[in-house]
Design an enzyme around this catalytic site. Structure first.
Site, PDB file in Angstrom:
ATOM      1  N   LYS A  22       0.940  -1.242   0.602  1.00  0.00           N
ATOM      2  CA  LYS A  22       0.009   0.510  -0.097  1.00  0.00           C
ATOM      3  C   LYS A  22       0.398   1.459   0.428  1.00  0.00           C
ATOM      4  O   LYS A  22       0.606   2.109  -0.767  1.00  0.00           O
ATOM      5  CB  LYS A  22      -1.258   0.054   1.108  1.00  0.00           C
ATOM      6  CG  LYS A  22      -2.428  -1.328   0.880  1.00  0.00           C
ATOM      7  CD  LYS A  22      -2.169  -1.503   2.379  1.00  0.00           C
ATOM      8  CE  LYS A  22      -4.158  -3.047   2.458  1.00  0.00           C
ATOM      9  NZ  LYS A  22      -4.536  -2.501   3.595  1.00  0.00           N
ATOM     10  N   GLN A  60      -4.924  -2.895   9.435  1.00  0.00           N
ATOM     11  CA  GLN A  60      -4.795  -4.410   9.255  1.00  0.00           C
ATOM     12  C   GLN A  60      -4.908  -5.476   9.954  1.00  0.00           C
ATOM     13  O   GLN A  60      -4.953  -4.998  11.041  1.00  0.00           O
ATOM     14  CB  GLN A  60      -3.641  -3.735   8.893  1.00  0.00           C
ATOM     15  CG  GLN A  60      -3.118  -5.136   8.199  1.00  0.00           C
ATOM     16  CD  GLN A  60      -3.536  -5.563   6.347  1.00  0.00           C
ATOM     17  OE1 GLN A  60      -3.661  -4.162   6.149  1.00  0.00           O
ATOM     18  NE2 GLN A  60      -4.227  -6.250   6.454  1.00  0.00           N
ATOM     19  N   ASP A 103     -11.222   1.963   3.887  1.00  0.00           N
ATOM     20  CA  ASP A 103     -11.131   0.735   3.506  1.00  0.00           C
ATOM     21  C   ASP A 103     -12.986   0.476   3.581  1.00  0.00           C
ATOM     22  O   ASP A 103     -13.324  -0.030   2.767  1.00  0.00           O
ATOM     23  CB  ASP A 103     -11.185  -0.075   5.023  1.00  0.00           C
ATOM     24  CG  ASP A 103     -10.532  -0.828   3.997  1.00  0.00           C
ATOM     25  OD1 ASP A 103      -9.703  -0.566   3.357  1.00  0.00           O
ATOM     26  OD2 ASP A 103      -9.599  -0.757   5.370  1.00  0.00           O
TER      27      ASP A 103
END
Length: 300
Positions: free
Chosen positions: A59, A103, A126
């Protein structure tokens, strides 16, 4: 384009589509930077799970590619609940952070729901915060003004970029997890997409019958080989979103396995590879959420 394994299915190439998206985002980021606005993506990583470490590193590499600033909160696996929540609070308050992700999975002993709900919904890169999912439920059509779930959005974008129109199509989704199964139903049912959605799960009595009736199959069950060739209608479009870690009997080493069994490529008209299909799209659409959040913040 013929499938690389020699079958009939054409490849839904997520790697190429994601590269195109990142090139487009880089141009938009350049425009923002000219106006003095620098989008920033944050990550919260607790522990050193190898898969999570690789994913977070990917990322941040993506951020560098398109000109987005990276912010990291790396904590040891021994971190207490209050330490993880303090990291969340720092990113919520940091003006350099446009959006961020926590995460998963988190180590045992950490209340993941409490952590995720502590995220500022407007910084939820997200798109899975309860507030943002609620906004998606309420807005069945029209412009979206909050981050969208990355993987479901990536699935739809992958199909769109390969010229596959979902309007009026019957879509069978296998799996009801919040990351894909439940949230993709909301996106597919929006008037802008206008698909009819059938969500299957462990309680579905005849999975093969449901899958066989679908124009498009999106499998996110995390069950290796659950979608067999005999279950797929000839010419159907198949997206393999499932990710499982299995041991290769030939080598004794671990590898990634998808939900789609060998031979489906001989039946389907389009098939996403795994890896190289939906995965790169998820990462690209995470960046898109960050860029769009920055653009919305600057719109009068």
């Amino acid at each position: 384009m013929r499938a690389p394994w020699g079958g009939a299915a054409r490849v839904l190439d997520g790697t190429a589509a994601a590269a195109a998206i990142k090139a487009e985002l880089a141009q938009r980021v350049a425009v923002l930077r000219e106006r003095g606005i620098v989008p920033g993506l944050g990550t919260v990583l607790v522990g050193q799970d190898p898969g999570s470490v690789r994913y977070v590193a990917g990322k941040h590499a993506d951020c560098a590619e398109v000109g987005i600033t990276s912010l990291r909160e790396d904590l040891p696996a021994t971190a207490a609940q209050e330490e993880v929540e303090a990291a969340i609070d720092r990113l919520n308050a940091d003006p350099a952070c446009t959006g961020y992700i926590v995460q998963l999975p988190l180590p045992a002993g950490i209340d993941a729901n409490a952590v995720l709900e502590r995220i500022d919904p407007d910084k939820d890169a997200d798109g899975l915060h309860p507030t943002n999912l609620g906004r998606l439920v309420l807005r069945g059509s029209g412009p979206i003004t909050s981050p969208l779930p990355c993987t479901p959005r990536g699935c739809i974008e992958l199909l769109t970029r390969h010229g596959i129109d979902l309007r009026g199509k019957d879509v069978c989704v296998v799996g009801r997890g919040v990351t894909v199964g439940r949230s993709i139903g909301l996106l597919l049912g929006r008037k802008e997409v206008n698909a009819t959605v059938d969500i299957c799960h462990t309680g579905t009595q005849d999975l093969a019958d449901h899958v066989r009736r679908a124009d498009v199959v999106i499998s996110a069950a995390g069950s290796p080989g659950i979608i067999r060739p005999d279950m797929v209608a000839p010419g159907a479009v198949v997206l393999d979103v499932g990710v499982s870690r299995v041991v290769d009997p030939a080598t004794g080493k671990g590898r990634i396995a998808g939900d789609v069994a060998d031979g489906v490529d001989e039946v389907a008209s389009w098939l996403s590879p795994n890896p190289g299909g939906v995965g790169p799209m998820t990462r690209a659409l995470l960046l898109a959420n960050v860029v769009e959040t920055a653009e919305r913040a600057t719109t009068p």
